[in-house]
Design a protein around this motif. Sequence first.
Motif, PDB file in Angstrom:
ATOM      1  N   UNK A 197      48.659  58.296  58.049  1.00 34.58           N
ATOM      2  CA  UNK A 197      47.617  58.795  58.936  1.00 34.58           C
ATOM      3  C   UNK A 197      47.809  60.283  59.231  1.00 34.58           C
ATOM      4  N   UNK A 198      49.073  60.664  59.519  1.00 30.68           N
ATOM      5  CA  UNK A 198      49.335  62.030  59.961  1.00 30.68           C
ATOM      6  C   UNK A 198      49.361  63.040  58.821  1.00 30.68           C
ATOM      7  N   UNK A 199      49.927  62.652  57.666  1.00 29.96           N
ATOM      8  CA  UNK A 199      50.065  63.599  56.547  1.00 29.96           C
ATOM      9  C   UNK A 199      49.936  62.858  55.225  1.00 29.96           C
ATOM     10  N   UNK A 200      48.735  62.410  54.881  1.00 28.93           N
ATOM     11  CA  UNK A 200      48.572  61.625  53.649  1.00 28.93           C
ATOM     12  C   UNK A 200      48.967  62.376  52.383  1.00 28.93           C
ATOM     13  N   UNK A 201      48.850  63.696  52.406  1.00 30.97           N
ATOM     14  CA  UNK A 201      49.216  64.475  51.225  1.00 30.97           C
ATOM     15  C   UNK A 201      50.716  64.561  50.989  1.00 30.97           C
ATOM     16  N   UNK A 202      51.500  64.425  52.057  1.00 30.37           N
ATOM     17  CA  UNK A 202      52.961  64.477  51.964  1.00 30.37           C
ATOM     18  C   UNK A 202      53.550  63.212  52.583  1.00 30.37           C
ATOM     19  N   UNK A 203      52.908  62.093  52.327  1.00 28.39           N
ATOM     20  CA  UNK A 203      53.270  60.857  53.027  1.00 28.39           C
ATOM     21  C   UNK A 203      54.701  60.396  52.748  1.00 28.39           C
ATOM     22  N   UNK A 204      55.167  60.577  51.517  1.00 25.13           N
ATOM     23  CA  UNK A 204      56.511  60.102  51.188  1.00 25.13           C
ATOM     24  C   UNK A 204      57.572  60.884  51.943  1.00 25.13           C
ATOM     25  N   UNK A 205      57.479  62.207  51.907  1.00 23.68           N
ATOM     26  CA  UNK A 205      58.454  63.041  52.585  1.00 23.68           C
ATOM     27  C   UNK A 205      58.417  62.814  54.094  1.00 23.68           C
ATOM     28  N   UNK A 206      57.219  62.792  54.668  1.00 22.79           N
ATOM     29  CA  UNK A 206      57.089  62.594  56.112  1.00 22.79           C
ATOM     30  C   UNK A 206      57.602  61.216  56.512  1.00 22.79           C
ATOM     31  N   UNK A 207      57.304  60.198  55.711  1.00 18.73           N
ATOM     32  CA  UNK A 207      57.776  58.847  56.018  1.00 18.73           C
ATOM     33  C   UNK A 207      59.297  58.779  55.991  1.00 18.73           C
ATOM     34  N   UNK A 208      59.918  59.426  55.007  1.00 13.10           N
ATOM     35  CA  UNK A 208      61.380  59.435  54.927  1.00 13.10           C
ATOM     36  C   UNK A 208      62.002  60.134  56.130  1.00 13.10           C
ATOM     37  N   UNK A 209      61.427  61.265  56.520  1.00 10.62           N
ATOM     38  CA  UNK A 209      61.949  61.993  57.681  1.00 10.62           C
ATOM     39  C   UNK A 209      61.796  61.166  58.957  1.00 10.62           C
ATOM     40  N   UNK A 210      60.639  60.533  59.135  1.00 13.64           N
ATOM     41  CA  UNK A 210      60.419  59.694  60.310  1.00 13.64           C
ATOM     42  C   UNK A 210      61.383  58.509  60.324  1.00 13.64           C
ATOM     43  N   UNK A 211      61.589  57.910  59.161  1.00 14.13           N
ATOM     44  CA  UNK A 211      62.480  56.753  59.081  1.00 14.13           C
ATOM     45  C   UNK A 211      63.916  57.133  59.428  1.00 14.13           C
ATOM     46  N   UNK A 212      64.370  58.274  58.902  1.00 14.65           N
ATOM     47  CA  UNK A 212      65.721  58.743  59.233  1.00 14.65           C
ATOM     48  C   UNK A 212      65.847  59.002  60.737  1.00 14.65           C
ATOM     49  N   UNK A 213      64.823  59.632  61.319  1.00 17.48           N
ATOM     50  CA  UNK A 213      64.844  59.899  62.759  1.00 17.48           C
ATOM     51  C   UNK A 213      64.891  58.593  63.554  1.00 17.48           C
ATOM     52  N   UNK A 214      64.119  57.599  63.137  1.00 25.59           N
ATOM     53  CA  UNK A 214      64.130  56.302  63.816  1.00 25.59           C
ATOM     54  C   UNK A 214      65.493  55.624  63.718  1.00 25.59           C
ATOM     55  N   UNK A 215      66.121  55.710  62.559  1.00 24.48           N
ATOM     56  CA  UNK A 215      67.435  55.105  62.388  1.00 24.48           C
ATOM     57  C   UNK A 215      68.480  55.781  63.272  1.00 24.48           C
ATOM     58  N   UNK A 216      68.379  57.112  63.397  1.00 29.05           N
ATOM     59  CA  UNK A 216      69.314  57.839  64.257  1.00 29.05           C
ATOM     60  C   UNK A 216      69.136  57.410  65.710  1.00 29.05           C
ATOM     61  N   UNK A 217      67.886  57.339  66.166  1.00 32.24           N
ATOM     62  CA  UNK A 217      67.614  56.917  67.542  1.00 32.24           C
ATOM     63  C   UNK A 217      68.097  55.489  67.773  1.00 32.24           C
ATOM     64  N   UNK A 218      67.843  54.633  66.804  1.00 33.43           N
ATOM     65  CA  UNK A 218      68.286  53.241  66.928  1.00 33.43           C
ATOM     66  C   UNK A 218      69.808  53.153  67.017  1.00 33.43           C
ATOM     67  N   UNK A 219      70.497  53.953  66.210  1.00 32.91           N
ATOM     68  CA  UNK A 219      71.957  53.945  66.236  1.00 32.91           C
ATOM     69  C   UNK A 219      72.488  54.425  67.588  1.00 32.91           C
ATOM     70  N   UNK A 220      71.890  55.486  68.113  1.00 31.19           N
ATOM     71  CA  UNK A 220      72.331  56.015  69.409  1.00 31.19           C
ATOM     72  C   UNK A 220      72.108  54.987  70.513  1.00 31.19           C
TER      73      UNK A 220
END
Length: 241
Positions: A199-222
């Motif tokens: 939805x937010x960046x369909x043209x760069x969806x893979x890169x944005x999804x990977x960055x969001x996923x890494x951020x979510x994993x970091x928050x979950x770990x903390x």
Amino acid sequence: MPASPTRREILEGLRITAPVAAGYIPLGLAYGVLVIQLGLPWWLAPSLSLAAYSGSAELLVVTLAAQNTPLAVIAVTMLLVNFRLLFFAFSFPLHVIEGRFARLFSMYALVDEAYALTAARPNGWTKPRLLAMQALFNLTWVISSLVGVSAGSLIPTQIEGLDFALTALFITLTLDAARTRRELPSILLAGTSFAVAMVAAPGQRLLVALLLFVACLVVRHVLHRRGILHSADEATEGGAQ
């Protein structure tokens, strides 16, 4: 004349590795054929295999390259996809490797399958056995991709759906990870990250999804470390009690 200890260790490493390395052959063939059918130069397959040895990441790179993806995006995507290997090194038996060149090769050739074999067999690894295992994996992948390149140049028509090989690989890995309740939150986070990226960046969806996923994993770990969030296993145990 009895075989030397080094030779016995090399043969043992090859024996342990051969059944797993055989699984590289169809994927390497598909990779080589895909390079040709995407219109990329044939030498890209062996060059990428030697410069950035990582099967799943190589399939991803050639797919992105064929779509004229910016180099910076490809580089960041490669970094995120291969970042897990940094953590593999903490428990990989590099301590048995002596010599700078041998250790550098072992770090370069550290892939998922090599780590999985050492994790399943934590004891008994020696320098010859470990290097033989990693060398066989590397050679199997490079040779398979070269055979795939040759086969791709002889095939007159496009093979429909071959570019789906990478997607199929990641689907298989995802389904394998989804076998336990503990991994379910990670899968939900990954799906949510990709949906937001679409939805937010369909043209760069893979890169944005990977960055969001890494951020979510970091928050979950903390949150987990602070006791705010409990794992699925802990919740199950608590409910059983």
